[in-house]
Design a protein around this motif. Structure first.
Motif, mmCIF file in Angstrom:
data_model
loop_
_atom_site.group_PDB
_atom_site.id
_atom_site.type_symbol
_atom_site.label_atom_id
_atom_site.label_comp_id
_atom_site.label_asym_id
_atom_site.label_seq_id
_atom_site.Cartn_x
_atom_site.Cartn_y
_atom_site.Cartn_z
ATOM 1 N N GLU A 1 55.585 13.359 -6.291
ATOM 2 C CA GLU A 1 55.482 12.469 -5.125
ATOM 3 C C GLU A 1 56.811 12.408 -4.372
ATOM 4 O O GLU A 1 56.847 12.452 -3.142
ATOM 5 N N ILE A 2 57.907 12.322 -5.105
ATOM 6 C CA ILE A 2 59.236 12.238 -4.477
ATOM 7 C C ILE A 2 59.562 13.543 -3.753
ATOM 8 O O ILE A 2 60.136 13.525 -2.661
ATOM 9 N N GLN A 3 59.179 14.667 -4.318
ATOM 10 C CA GLN A 3 59.429 15.954 -3.660
ATOM 11 C C GLN A 3 58.681 16.041 -2.332
ATOM 12 O O GLN A 3 59.137 16.710 -1.404
ATOM 13 N N ASN A 4 57.579 15.327 -2.203
ATOM 14 C CA ASN A 4 56.821 15.302 -0.954
ATOM 15 C C ASN A 4 57.513 14.501 0.149
ATOM 16 O O ASN A 4 57.130 14.607 1.310
ATOM 17 N N PHE A 5 58.513 13.690 -0.189
ATOM 18 C CA PHE A 5 59.217 12.889 0.819
ATOM 19 C C PHE A 5 60.006 13.767 1.778
ATOM 20 O O PHE A 5 60.305 13.361 2.891
ATOM 21 N N GLY A 6 60.408 14.945 1.330
ATOM 22 C CA GLY A 6 61.315 15.771 2.125
ATOM 23 C C GLY A 6 62.716 15.219 1.954
ATOM 24 O O GLY A 6 62.906 14.066 1.595
ATOM 25 N N GLY A 7 63.692 16.011 2.175
ATOM 26 C CA GLY A 7 65.073 15.545 1.979
ATOM 27 C C GLY A 7 65.542 15.887 0.579
ATOM 28 O O GLY A 7 64.760 16.006 -0.355
ATOM 29 N N ASP A 8 66.836 16.079 0.476
ATOM 30 C CA ASP A 8 67.430 16.481 -0.787
ATOM 31 C C ASP A 8 67.622 15.302 -1.720
ATOM 32 O O ASP A 8 67.910 14.186 -1.277
ATOM 33 N N PHE A 9 67.486 15.576 -3.001
ATOM 34 C CA PHE A 9 67.857 14.625 -4.041
ATOM 35 C C PHE A 9 68.213 15.416 -5.282
ATOM 36 O O PHE A 9 67.833 16.580 -5.432
ATOM 37 N N LYS A 10 68.950 14.782 -6.163
ATOM 38 C CA LYS A 10 69.413 15.441 -7.386
ATOM 39 C C LYS A 10 68.731 14.791 -8.579
ATOM 40 O O LYS A 10 68.617 13.570 -8.659
ATOM 41 N N ILE A 11 68.305 15.624 -9.519
ATOM 42 C CA ILE A 11 67.739 15.178 -10.785
ATOM 43 C C ILE A 11 68.872 15.222 -11.804
ATOM 44 O O ILE A 11 69.438 16.288 -12.055
ATOM 45 N N ASP A 12 69.217 14.077 -12.362
ATOM 46 C CA ASP A 12 70.376 13.963 -13.243
ATOM 47 C C ASP A 12 69.945 13.370 -14.595
ATOM 48 O O ASP A 12 70.009 12.163 -14.798
ATOM 49 N N PRO A 13 69.495 14.219 -15.525
ATOM 50 C CA PRO A 13 69.027 13.718 -16.815
ATOM 51 C C PRO A 13 70.160 13.121 -17.655
ATOM 52 O O PRO A 13 71.269 13.646 -17.682
ATOM 53 N N LYS A 14 69.857 12.038 -18.309
ATOM 54 C CA LYS A 14 70.732 11.414 -19.301
ATOM 55 C C LYS A 14 70.021 11.544 -20.646
ATOM 56 O O LYS A 14 68.976 12.166 -20.745
ATOM 57 N N LYS A 15 70.554 10.919 -21.667
ATOM 58 C CA LYS A 15 69.940 11.028 -22.990
ATOM 59 C C LYS A 15 68.583 10.321 -23.049
ATOM 60 O O LYS A 15 67.651 10.823 -23.669
ATOM 61 N N THR A 16 68.454 9.158 -22.411
ATOM 62 C CA THR A 16 67.220 8.377 -22.554
ATOM 63 C C THR A 16 66.434 8.200 -21.256
ATOM 64 O O THR A 16 65.358 7.631 -21.277
ATOM 65 N N TYR A 17 66.974 8.638 -20.126
ATOM 66 C CA TYR A 17 66.272 8.498 -18.849
ATOM 67 C C TYR A 17 66.755 9.573 -17.891
ATOM 68 O O TYR A 17 67.718 10.288 -18.162
ATOM 69 N N VAL A 18 66.092 9.658 -16.743
ATOM 70 C CA VAL A 18 66.501 10.593 -15.693
ATOM 71 C C VAL A 18 66.866 9.782 -14.457
ATOM 72 O O VAL A 18 66.075 8.947 -13.993
ATOM 73 N N SER A 19 68.050 10.012 -13.951
ATOM 74 C CA SER A 19 68.524 9.367 -12.730
ATOM 75 C C SER A 19 68.224 10.290 -11.553
ATOM 76 O O SER A 19 68.463 11.497 -11.633
ATOM 77 N N LEU A 20 67.685 9.731 -10.480
ATOM 78 C CA LEU A 20 67.460 10.493 -9.258
ATOM 79 C C LEU A 20 68.410 9.950 -8.195
ATOM 80 O O LEU A 20 68.484 8.745 -7.968
ATOM 81 N N LYS A 21 69.139 10.871 -7.556
ATOM 82 C CA LYS A 21 70.213 10.486 -6.647
ATOM 83 C C LYS A 21 70.102 11.207 -5.319
ATOM 84 O O LYS A 21 69.698 12.364 -5.259
ATOM 85 N N ARG A 22 70.521 10.512 -4.281
ATOM 86 C CA ARG A 22 70.789 11.131 -2.983
ATOM 87 C C ARG A 22 72.288 10.938 -2.782
ATOM 88 O O ARG A 22 73.074 11.461 -3.551
ATOM 89 N N LYS A 23 72.702 10.143 -1.792
ATOM 90 C CA LYS A 23 74.124 9.807 -1.706
ATOM 91 C C LYS A 23 74.491 8.872 -2.842
ATOM 92 O O LYS A 23 75.648 8.800 -3.257
ATOM 93 N N LYS A 24 73.505 8.130 -3.347
ATOM 94 C CA LYS A 24 73.673 7.273 -4.515
ATOM 95 C C LYS A 24 72.354 7.293 -5.284
ATOM 96 O O LYS A 24 71.339 7.776 -4.784
ATOM 97 N N GLN A 25 72.392 6.776 -6.491
ATOM 98 C CA GLN A 25 71.177 6.710 -7.302
ATOM 99 C C GLN A 25 70.153 5.820 -6.612
ATOM 100 O O GLN A 25 70.491 4.752 -6.119
ATOM 101 N N PHE A 26 68.909 6.274 -6.580
ATOM 102 C CA PHE A 26 67.878 5.422 -5.995
ATOM 103 C C PHE A 26 66.860 4.953 -7.021
ATOM 104 O O PHE A 26 66.352 3.844 -6.919
ATOM 105 N N ILE A 27 66.554 5.755 -8.046
ATOM 106 C CA ILE A 27 65.695 5.288 -9.135
ATOM 107 C C ILE A 27 66.079 5.974 -10.438
ATOM 108 O O ILE A 27 66.772 6.998 -10.437
ATOM 109 N N ILE A 28 65.616 5.374 -11.536
ATOM 110 C CA ILE A 28 65.644 6.046 -12.826
ATOM 111 C C ILE A 28 64.212 6.085 -13.349
ATOM 112 O O ILE A 28 63.405 5.188 -13.074
ATOM 113 N N LEU A 29 63.894 7.158 -14.062
ATOM 114 C CA LEU A 29 62.582 7.333 -14.676
ATOM 115 C C LEU A 29 62.791 7.328 -16.182
ATOM 116 O O LEU A 29 63.582 8.122 -16.701
ATOM 117 N N ASN A 30 62.082 6.427 -16.868
ATOM 118 C CA ASN A 30 62.409 6.149 -18.251
ATOM 119 C C ASN A 30 61.161 5.940 -19.103
ATOM 120 O O ASN A 30 60.432 4.968 -18.897
#
Length: 183
Positions: A95-124
């Protein structure tokens, strides 16, 4: 290394009073081995802000994407014993990929942070039955499925999902709002 993280590490001694190596030594002497324990210790004992405390904890434990070459492995390990929750992650990422625009997927040990200029959500995958979305929506009143989170935390709001049918236009709308705010 993410530009924001690199800047934080460069400014660590100035902002917190210690370099990363000095923090590693202090934390080792305390015998702290969990991210939450480290963050609490740094905030309560040393007055370190949450963002710096969290980043120090991740670096000390080597549990961030920058500390491993196997970022896919971080994601796979998050879903061990809760494989059915991976469908939440896959659906939301699509769904997020459908928004258009760049973002970074930044996995951590227990969750994934999604960032543009700053983090906008975590998926956990928060438990065996609950998938949690953490939002960076400071200043927004909680409503509907959007709940307030702990003040001054990495996320200002959260949503708890237990069934795929709960991923609806409200959930996607809040994610889009956080996405747009972070861009």
């Amino acid at each position: 290394m993410d530009k924001t993280v690199a800047t934080m590490i460069e400014n660590l001694k100035e902002k917190t009073g210690h370099s990363l190596d000095e923090w590693k030594n202090l934390i080792a002497k305390e015998g702290l081995t969990k991210h939450g324990e480290i963050v609490k210790y740094l905030k309560e004992t040393h007055g370190v802000t949450h963002g710096y405390a969290s980043e120090i904890g991740l670096k000390v434990l080597g549990s961030d994407a920058d500390s491993t070459t196997d970022t896919d492995g971080l994601i796979v390990s998050q879903y061990q014993g809760k494989e059915h929750l991976k469908a939440f992650y896959d659906k939301l990422l699509g769904e997020i990929q459908n928004f258009g625009g760049d973002f970074k997927i930044d996995p951590k040990k227990t969750y994934v942070s999604l960032k543009r200029k700053k983090q906008f959500i975590i998926l956990n995958p928060a438990s065996k039955t609950r998938f949690e979305i953490g939002f960076n929506l400071k200043g927004v009143e909680p409503q509907g499925k959007l709940e307030a989170e702990k003040p001054n935390g990495i996320c200002s709001h959260k949503m708890n999902l237990t069934d795929m049918s709960e991923i609806d236009s409200e959930v996607i709308g809040w994610i889009k709002k956080a996405f747009d705010t972070a861009g």
